[in-house]
Enzyme design. Structure first.
Site, PDB file in Angstrom:
ATOM      1  CD  GLU A   1      -3.031   5.518   6.746  1.00 18.08           C
ATOM      2  OE1 GLU A   1      -3.035   5.585   5.506  1.00 18.08           O
ATOM      3  OE2 GLU A   1      -2.095   4.996   7.396  1.00 18.08           O
TER       4      GLU A   1
ATOM      5  N   GLY B   1       2.840  -1.139   4.248  1.00 18.16           N
ATOM      6  CA  GLY B   1       2.892   0.289   3.958  1.00 18.16           C
ATOM      7  C   GLY B   1       4.317   0.731   3.647  1.00 18.16           C
ATOM      8  N   GLY B   2       4.963   1.340   4.630  1.00 13.47           N
ATOM      9  CA  GLY B   2       6.288   1.928   4.428  1.00 13.47           C
ATOM     10  C   GLY B   2       7.291   1.018   3.741  1.00 13.47           C
TER      11      GLY B   2
ATOM     12  CB  SER C   1       5.296  -1.702  11.926  1.00 11.06           C
ATOM     13  OG  SER C   1       4.904  -0.354  12.177  1.00 11.06           O
TER      14      SER C   1
ATOM     15  N   GLY D   1       2.552   2.414  10.738  1.00 11.43           N
ATOM     16  CA  GLY D   1       3.504   3.508  10.580  1.00 11.43           C
ATOM     17  C   GLY D   1       4.229   3.885  11.855  1.00 11.43           C
TER      18      GLY D   1
ATOM     19  CD  GLU E   1      -3.477  -2.301   7.321  1.00 11.83           C
ATOM     20  OE1 GLU E   1      -2.438  -2.611   6.735  1.00 11.83           O
ATOM     21  OE2 GLU E   1      -4.028  -1.201   7.187  1.00 11.83           O
TER      22      GLU E   1
ATOM     23  CG  ASN F   1      -1.709   1.261   1.396  1.00 10.81           C
ATOM     24  OD1 ASN F   1      -1.735   2.097   0.492  1.00 10.81           O
ATOM     25  ND2 ASN F   1      -2.364   1.418   2.540  1.00 10.81           N
ATOM     26  CD1 TRP F   2       3.483   1.155  -3.040  1.00 14.20           C
ATOM     27  CD2 TRP F   2       3.418   2.450  -4.876  1.00 14.20           C
ATOM     28  NE1 TRP F   2       4.204   0.532  -4.038  1.00 14.20           N
ATOM     29  CE2 TRP F   2       4.179   1.302  -5.177  1.00 14.20           C
ATOM     30  CE3 TRP F   2       3.232   3.405  -5.879  1.00 14.20           C
ATOM     31  CZ2 TRP F   2       4.759   1.091  -6.431  1.00 14.20           C
ATOM     32  CZ3 TRP F   2       3.803   3.199  -7.124  1.00 14.20           C
ATOM     33  CH2 TRP F   2       4.562   2.042  -7.397  1.00 14.20           C
ATOM     34  CE  LYS F   3      -0.136   3.169   4.863  1.00 18.17           C
ATOM     35  NZ  LYS F   3      -0.115   3.303   6.325  1.00 18.17           N
TER      36      LYS F   3
HETATM   37  P1  13P Z   1       2.989   0.425   7.633  1.00 23.25           P
HETATM   38  O1  13P Z   1       3.479  -0.880   7.049  1.00 23.25           O
HETATM   39  O2  13P Z   1       3.721   1.609   7.113  1.00 23.25           O
HETATM   40  O3  13P Z   1       2.889   0.364   9.115  1.00 23.25           O
HETATM   41  O4  13P Z   1       1.477   0.609   7.082  1.00 23.25           O
HETATM   42  C1  13P Z   1       0.588  -0.430   7.207  1.00 23.25           C
HETATM   43  C2  13P Z   1      -0.621  -0.091   6.431  1.00 23.25           C
HETATM   44  O5  13P Z   1      -1.383   0.765   6.788  1.00 23.25           O
HETATM   45  C3  13P Z   1      -0.840  -0.820   5.179  1.00 23.25           C
HETATM   46  O6  13P Z   1      -2.130  -0.596   4.691  1.00 23.25           O
END
Ligand code: 13P
Length: 252
Positions: A97, A233-234, A212, A173, A167, A9-11
């Site tokens: 989010e 995510g990250g 994470s 994050g 999640e 998920n690149w956000k």
């Molecule tokens: P992180 O891996 O950055 O914690 O994000 C998780 C996330 O929200 C994936 O949708």
């Protein structure tokens, strides 16, 4: 046995040049006949670029949100039908989010799941508790409420065509990953909640962990019986990290 699923998920990240470098690095290692279901969910303006780079590869692509509506006077929205035109296989719905920053309710998230299925896209339905909810001992009540909204809107039988992602908000994050035991406990609970309605569907629906996930903890998480992969995510923005997570899924 359920096969593993790894989704990035690149956000709200990316650039034309950066996306190309990242995807080319992934394609150097991930083969066409990738046995792990693998995808990146990107900001919608990049879908055409990502399709051009990934078509025919072992990496699918998707979006991070979609409209509950198919078309009409809904400024700013993107419909499932439009995502299909860009070859999206997946769409994330109900991400925390979206829920916390953009006010999406359980019913809106469930409505988006229904819209995605109508369009023929695999929804990745996100659930998870906040830190305050966990500390108050209400994790299971929150998960039950979120999953029940989906069961009401869509019914259990169709859920095998979708993906669930657990999640925990406090792990997103923050660098503070849920322990493998915490992830397993929550995900077994989610599976049980679906299983109370339809046992066969509960056994087949992939439930991912997100929050994470990184190269260093992926193998331990993926070893849990109810953790069918990750929503990343990250670490999905760093080729070496994402590849290491994919390798951990491949090894299971
Ligand atoms: P992180 O891996 O950055 O914690 O994000 C998780 C996330 O929200 C994936 O949708």
């Amino acid at each position: 046995m359920r096969s593993k699923v790894v989704v990035g998920n690149w956000k709200l990240n990316g650039s034309l040049a950066g996306n190309e470098a990242l995807l080319k690095a992934l394609l150097r290692e991930i083969p066409r006949d990738n046995p792990v279901a693998c995808a990146v969910c990107v900001p919608s303006p990049y879908l055409a670029q990502v399709r051009a780079l990934l078509e025919g590869s072992g990496i699918a692509w998707g979006a991070q949100d979609l409209s509950r509506f198919d078309q009409g006077a809904y400024t700013g929205e993107v419909s499932g039908r439009m995502l299909v035109e860009f070859g999206c296989r997946y769409v994330i719905v109900g991400h925390s989010e979206r829920r916390s920053i953009f006010g999406e309710t359980d019913e809106v998230a469930a409505g988006k799941y229904v819209a995605a299925r109508k369009a023929g896209i695999t929804p990745i339905f996100c659930v998870g508790e906040t830190l305050a909810e966990r500390e108050a001992g209400s994790t299971q009540a929150v998960l039950a409420r979120q999953v029940d909204a989906l069961l009401r809107a869509y019914g259990a039988p169709g859920l095998e065509r979708g993906v669930i992602a657990y999640e925990p908000v406090w792990a997103i994050g923050t660098g503070r990953t849920a322990t493998a035991a915490q992830a397993e406990e929550a995900q077994a609970f989610i599976r049980g909640r679906i299983g109370a309605k339809d046992k066969a569907v509960a056994e087949s629906v992939p439930i991912l962990y997100g929050g994470s996930v990184k190269a260093a903890n992926a193998a331990e998480l993926f070893a849990m019986p109810d953790v069918d992969g990750g929503l990343i995510g990250g670490a999905s923005l760093v080729a070496e990290e994402f590849l290491a997570i994919w390798r951990a899924a491949l090894a299971r």
